[in-house]
Design an enzyme around this catalytic site. Sequence first.
Site, PDB file in Angstrom:
ATOM      1  N   HIS A 144      38.985  42.314  42.550  1.00 45.58           N
ATOM      2  CA  HIS A 144      39.740  40.827  42.277  1.00 45.58           C
ATOM      3  C   HIS A 144      40.411  40.503  43.562  1.00 45.58           C
ATOM      4  O   HIS A 144      40.594  39.255  43.787  1.00 45.58           O
ATOM      5  CB  HIS A 144      40.486  40.781  41.123  1.00 45.58           C
ATOM      6  CG  HIS A 144      40.009  40.717  39.745  1.00 45.58           C
ATOM      7  ND1 HIS A 144      39.485  41.759  39.164  1.00 45.58           N
ATOM      8  CD2 HIS A 144      39.275  39.597  39.033  1.00 45.58           C
ATOM      9  CE1 HIS A 144      38.613  41.231  37.778  1.00 45.58           C
ATOM     10  NE2 HIS A 144      38.718  40.040  38.028  1.00 45.58           N
ATOM     11  N   GLY A 145      40.722  41.413  44.339  1.00 42.13           N
ATOM     12  CA  GLY A 145      41.695  41.058  45.356  1.00 42.13           C
ATOM     13  C   GLY A 145      42.398  42.344  46.204  1.00 42.13           C
ATOM     14  O   GLY A 145      42.563  43.283  45.674  1.00 42.13           O
TER      15      GLY A 145
END
Length: 446
Positions: free
Chosen positions: A295-296
């Site tokens: 996700h990041g």
Amino acid sequence: MLLLTASYVFYGWWDYRFLSLIAISTLADYFIGLAMVKKRFIKRRKILLLTSTFINLGMLGIFKYYNFFIESWMQAGDSLGFNMHFETLQIILPVGISFYSFQTLSYTIDIYRKKIKPTSNLIEFAAFVSFFPQLVAGPIERASNLLPQFGRERKFDFEFAKSGVNLIIWGLFQKMVIADNCATFVNNIFENYQSHNSLTLALGSIYFAFQIYGDFAGYSNIAIGTARLFGFSLMRNFNYPYFSRDLAEFWRRWHISLSTWFRDYLYIPLGGSRGTRSQKIRNVYIIFLVSGLWHGANWTFLVWGAIHATFFIPLMIAKTNRKNIDHVAEKSFFPGLTESLQMLSTFFIVCCAWVFFRCPSISDSIGYFHSFFQNFSLSPEYLSIGRYSTELLLLLSVFVLIEWTSRTQEQPITGNQKFLKTSLALLMITMFGVFSDHSNFIYFQF
């Protein structure tokens, strides 16, 4: 060819330079797939698979994670007294790179496993990789489902197209009416968490839960609906996740295309639920930590993944992670007391984890919870200060009621009252959506 051209124009309109990444990934996996069938020896097939993995994850690593690991390495060195300095890259994260990298990587993995045969049609394969409805934010499609659809003759199906339009309308409602209106309050609360009391901070996490759900599920429904207008069927990505009775059920209903991708291509190859208890726990932590990192490039996403893993493991050990596979309160309108408590407790855990997902740093996440206990008060200060805050709670209540009554269906705009539901959704999109503060889709950054 028309869809391929449209998809490249669609993506290139944002930044044409990043079209080269899609082209590289497409050409590499196309030729690797063809070569893999010709190689009889498993060692040579493995080399080809590793090449595909290196290309796809290599591009993802450079553009998404290089600066994160370099900065983390320098911070670790500084904390130990070493003065280290490495150059970071001044680059922009290409929109949707996490999605199309995983989609094309699954193609070569499935060929290696002999689950599918490679296509010899480069145009069809390139269109599969870059298919514009789901290119930038999913669902992450499998080649076994989507790729063959490009080779079939498609005839316009009016009922199929109508279901697509209904999905688009519902997706716009989720995004413009729910997510964008929640975003205004979420931004204010999270940016000023030090000055808010407990009730306001609790509302902030709840608002964000609905913002990210409406935002991402809204995009997925728009993508699936748009694909149906062209005669394509994409996999379902959300299945009313906030009605889940435990975290295992939540992950069967949330971002289904990603959770099943990690299950099939990471969790099961690691051993899945086989082996010793410590191996099972290791596998669960790996899959959730990798999911968080997907996700990041931030430690907050790793903590978010670790929280979900920690609450998932007891279910796996007790062998109850497959207990809730039906719909909640399937034979009645109201859930029982046990199911109600299960849903509330699961939603509570998910909301607490969302705080780490939303905050820009670990210190801010801890500060958010610290302010909750330090400024403990349940006075409705924010409801009286924030404009339309009371109305938003009413709107969310209506949204939950609509989803609850539709929980056994693919999407709410269906059944005998389709015309009435469509009219009301369009009316609310016009009243609450068109004039709201619009924000970019959250998952564009992933």
